[in-house]
Write an enzyme that holds these catalytic residues in place. Structure first.
Site, PDB file in Angstrom:
ATOM      1  N   ASP A 116      74.736  67.378 -20.121  1.00 48.10           N
ATOM      2  CA  ASP A 116      75.412  68.074 -19.030  1.00 48.10           C
ATOM      3  C   ASP A 116      75.064  67.355 -17.739  1.00 48.10           C
ATOM      4  O   ASP A 116      73.878  67.170 -17.420  1.00 48.10           O
ATOM      5  CB  ASP A 116      74.971  69.533 -18.960  1.00 48.10           C
ATOM      6  CG  ASP A 116      75.456  70.324 -20.149  1.00 48.10           C
ATOM      7  OD1 ASP A 116      76.681  70.391 -20.343  1.00 48.10           O
ATOM      8  OD2 ASP A 116      74.614  70.859 -20.887  1.00 48.10           O
ATOM      9  N   ASP A 168      79.523  66.215 -20.519  1.00 53.30           N
ATOM     10  CA  ASP A 168      80.305  67.203 -19.770  1.00 53.30           C
ATOM     11  C   ASP A 168      79.980  66.991 -18.297  1.00 53.30           C
ATOM     12  O   ASP A 168      78.843  67.240 -17.871  1.00 53.30           O
ATOM     13  CB  ASP A 168      79.944  68.627 -20.184  1.00 53.30           C
ATOM     14  CG  ASP A 168      80.474  68.976 -21.559  1.00 53.30           C
ATOM     15  OD1 ASP A 168      81.147  68.124 -22.161  1.00 53.30           O
ATOM     16  OD2 ASP A 168      80.193  70.087 -22.031  1.00 53.30           O
ATOM     17  N   LYS A 229      63.718  77.508 -29.409  1.00 58.05           N
ATOM     18  CA  LYS A 229      65.151  77.273 -29.609  1.00 58.05           C
ATOM     19  C   LYS A 229      65.467  77.017 -31.079  1.00 58.05           C
ATOM     20  O   LYS A 229      66.476  77.502 -31.600  1.00 58.05           O
ATOM     21  CB  LYS A 229      65.616  76.094 -28.748  1.00 58.05           C
ATOM     22  CG  LYS A 229      65.647  76.406 -27.262  1.00 58.05           C
ATOM     23  CD  LYS A 229      66.089  75.222 -26.436  1.00 58.05           C
ATOM     24  CE  LYS A 229      67.548  74.909 -26.629  1.00 58.05           C
ATOM     25  NZ  LYS A 229      68.037  73.888 -25.688  1.00 58.05           N
TER      26      LYS A 229
END
Length: 744
Positions: A116, A168, A229
């Protein structure tokens, strides 16, 4: 006086008071023992098979790609500046820079994960330039593939692959003449005079940088976050879109744990993570620092000012201005599921630290398909692969609306959606049909005062499908072949949809399978629904979702009250439209025709299709009737709407919906939120005594919250609006009716 005396004694003894992190002092300042370091090393070894660590070559490749992209951006900004007639002196220092955020910036990205990034430009570069001239410049680059722009998204983005790495890229223009290389985005003054899209784009970087700034040890934080995670994905509770937690929310929970145990290593922090949040008193918010007001008049999370914020069930507040709740999508069911997982994680880590189990046990996935007796199977299909990817993205972004509808049914105690989607087997679909399936486990309330109760899920399903079709029509996405179907099945019928080894036991998956399942469908999709300034985008789609597991216990053969719910024959879609050309009425044994919401001559009819009931079955007959949309709740004082009560069944013309109950009175401002484990006044080591960790002497800032029960929640903003009609095209729209009988 005692505090001053204690401080003086510390200084005389040569001990410097440790830096204070978070909104309270720490629970324990204990330093790690040798056994703690040994358990941490074992944790690292247990995570390696899941591909959570990149090797040196892959890291260097990412750095090289980002370096090229940064030079590319500077070159473009210089070129666009020339066209805007800037003086030569200004052109020399116009600058421009690429910032990263999300998992890559936090240092917890995995193999194959995307990056990102944010393109920051000076004030004379417009957003339209970014989506026009920069987009065209990217097209001409040899190393860039799969280029696509999503300019109308809640956070506008350009997506592409640069030398094999998915990126992105967001855009923000600052009110500066030039962008220096040493620019720090954490300053709130940078937000002045910016439009809301630039503020949203900057939010990801600002939140990520603030999290890293607020943790005492970045390396311990990163290793702990990798473990949490991986655990969350393996347990099926990693998805902001579906009402669980996204990447930034998990990062903030781990960061808060690090603040409470600033000297602990990863193995201890993982255990303390489960200890803290298994006993957290939701909806008390998780805060990494006291909220600050920068007087920029931007909307922030504040239940003292915003009544709707008091209904958030599991608030985790971003530390950067404007502060937002990153868990806006959490529902009653998803909070219940995550709370149970926190408790289970505490049990497992207790065993691990006692030497009774290995770390691999923490990452074993649950067998979702043996957990419940009843499931709703949601299928989304399209006629082409391109349409399917687009359609699945929209349907998945709205599944939490269906979960909310099911939660409000008075006979349903829990609706648990599996974040992983599954393809329809080739044997059960046409060659030119692309289908994805989601499974929602259902717990029904046990009957006490009745022998038999009819349960009608028709309206719950219908309002969901109307929401999806309406949004697809509004954004001109709805195309021929795009359909949704919902079917009720029992656990013993799941083998008709899934491979037997997946239903009865979790097979050992390859890393490729794990990576694909972590994103639900394989490709990362941009959510089409606009929530608030949401920085919890699930950005690291390469992180594993599942892990190896032992053979699960066979399902219990003892009959229970819930197992008497019918039908018991092989499942079929229970509510299917006929095409407009089919005007002949079906035979009685094949189903009854039921009109659609707002049905007119131009709309296809809806036919109930059911298998032949076995002897002793109690499938109720569905009488033909119009289904009317839910009435809008009446306006209440202070701008609040009444919460949707539990509904016994779908409203009909003969029985209009009951009036909504008034909301509970707001708590007074002196009702303080507090953390479940405030420290003792001196912040000294409390050891492993969990009772000592619960001792509190800190009085935090009062913020009123309301622990909303299932019947007190405000209706979802995404539920269908009666004033907005369902699309009246000639496309085949599948409606769904599920009517069951629950026997005692």
């Amino acid at each position: 006086m005692r505090e001053m005396s204690a401080t003086s004694n510390n200084m005389l003894s040569g001990q410097q008071p440790q830096k204070h992190y978070g909104i309270t002092s720490s629970i324990s300042l204990a330093f790690p023992r040798e056994i703690d370091r040994l358990y941490t090393q074992k944790l690292i070894e247990a995570m390696k098979p899941f591909g959570v660590f990149e090797d040196e070559d892959e890291l260097n490749h990412r750095l090289a790609v980002l370096g090229k992209l940064n030079s590319f951006v500077k070159e473009w900004i210089s070129e666009i500046s020339e066209t805007k007639n800037l003086p030569p002196s200004a052109l020399m220092n116009v600058g421009g820079k690429i910032f990263t955020f999300g998992s890559y910036r936090l240092g917890v990205h995995t193999k194959g994960a995307d990056i990102d990034a944010l393109c920051v430009a000076p004030r004379h570069v417009e957003r339209s330039d970014f989506f026009s001239s920069f987009f065209e410049k990217l097209k001409q680059h040899d190393e860039i593939r799969d280029l696509r722009a999503v300019e109308d998204a809640f956070v506008p983005v350009i997506k592409f692959k640069f030398d094999g790495i998915e990126i992105d890229l967001l855009f923000a223009r600052l009110a500066l003449q030039s962008i220096p290389d040493n620019l720090d985005l954490r300053g709130d003054s940078l937000l002045r005079n910016l439009d809301i899209r630039c503020i949203r784009s900057l939010n990801g970087c600002r939140v990520t940088d603030e999290i890293l700034h607020l943790v005492p040890d970045k390396e311990n934080f990163r290793l702990t976050l990798r473990a949490i995670k991986l655990w969350a994905k393996s347990r099926g509770i990693y998805s902001n879109m579906l009402g669980f937690l996204g990447g930034v929310s998990w990062a903030m929970l781990v960061a808060r744990t690090c603040q409470l145990y600033p000297n602990a290593v990863a193995a201890t922090l993982v255990h303390k993570f489960f200890l803290v949040f298994s006993k957290w008193e939701w909806p008390n918010p998780v805060l990494l620092k006291q909220p600050e007001d920068s007087n920029l008049n931007l909307p922030v999370w504040d239940p003292r000012v915003n009544p709707s914020d008091r209904y958030h069930l599991m608030p985790i507040i971003t530390p950067a201005y404007p502060q937002q709740n990153s868990t806006y999508n959490v529902s009653t069911s998803t909070r219940t599921i995550m709370s149970e997982e926190f408790k289970y994680g505490l049990t497992i880590t207790d065993e691990i630290l006692q030497g009774k189990a290995d770390w691999s046990k923490l990452f074993e996935p649950p067998n979702f398909f043996q957990k419940y007796k009843h499931y709703i199977v949601l299928t989304a299909s399209a006629s082409t692969e391109e349409n399917h990817l687009e359609w699945v993205g929209l349907v998945e972004s709205k599944i939490r609306v269906l979960v909310g509808n099911l939660e409000r049914n008075e006979y349903i105690t829990l609706a648990h959606v599996n974040p992983q989607s599954f393809p329809w087997s080739k044997e059960n679909r046409n060659e030119n049909e692309f289908v994805s399936m989601w499974f929602i486990g259902i717990n029904f309330k046990k009957l006490e005062n009745a022998d038999c109760v009819n349960i009608d899920l028709t309206y719950d399903i219908q309002s969901f499908t109307d929401t999806v079709y309406r949004q697809a029509s509004n954004i001109n996405m709805l195309k021929d072949g795009m359909t949704i179907e919902a079917t009720h099945v029992k656990k013993k019928q799941l083998h008709q949809y899934l491979p037997a080894e997946l239903v009865h036991k979790s097979k050992k998956k390859s890393l490729g399978d794990l990576n694909r399942s972590s994103s639900g469908g394989g490709s990362k999709r941009c959510s089409l629904d606009g929530s608030q300034l949401d920085s919890s985008r699930d950005t690291d789609s390469g992180t594993p979702f599942s892990s190896p597991t032992p053979v699960c216990k066979p399902c219990n053969s003892v009959s229970t009250p819930e197992e008497s719910i019918t039908p018991s024959k092989p499942p079929v879609p229970l509510y299917v439209d006929t095409s407009p050309a089919c005007e002949s009425s079906p035979k009685e044994e094949q189903g009854l025709s039921i009109p659609v919401i707002g049905a007119s001559d131009a709309k296809p009819s809806v036919t109930l299709v059911a298998t032949e009931a076995p002897v002793g079955s109690t499938i109720p007959t569905v009488v033909g009737r119009n289904i009317i949309p839910r009435m809008s709740p009446p306006d209440l004082p202070n701008g609040l709407n009444g919460a949707a009560p539990k509904r016994p069944h779908s409203p009909s013309l003969e029985e209009p919906p009951k009036k909504l109950k008034d909301t509970e009175q707001m708590l007074s401002d002196d009702s303080a939120f507090k953390e479940p484990y405030p420290p003792t006044s001196n912040g000294l080591d409390q050891g492993d005594d969990q009772a000592a960790e619960l001792h509190s002497t800190t009085k935090p800032m009062p913020i009123p919250t309301i622990d909303t029960s299932r019947t007190q929640r405000l209706p979802s903003k995404e539920l269908p609006d009666a004033s907005s009609p369902v699309p009246t095209s000639n496309l085949r729209v599948i409606k769904n009716s599920i009517r069951l009988t629950l026997n005692r």
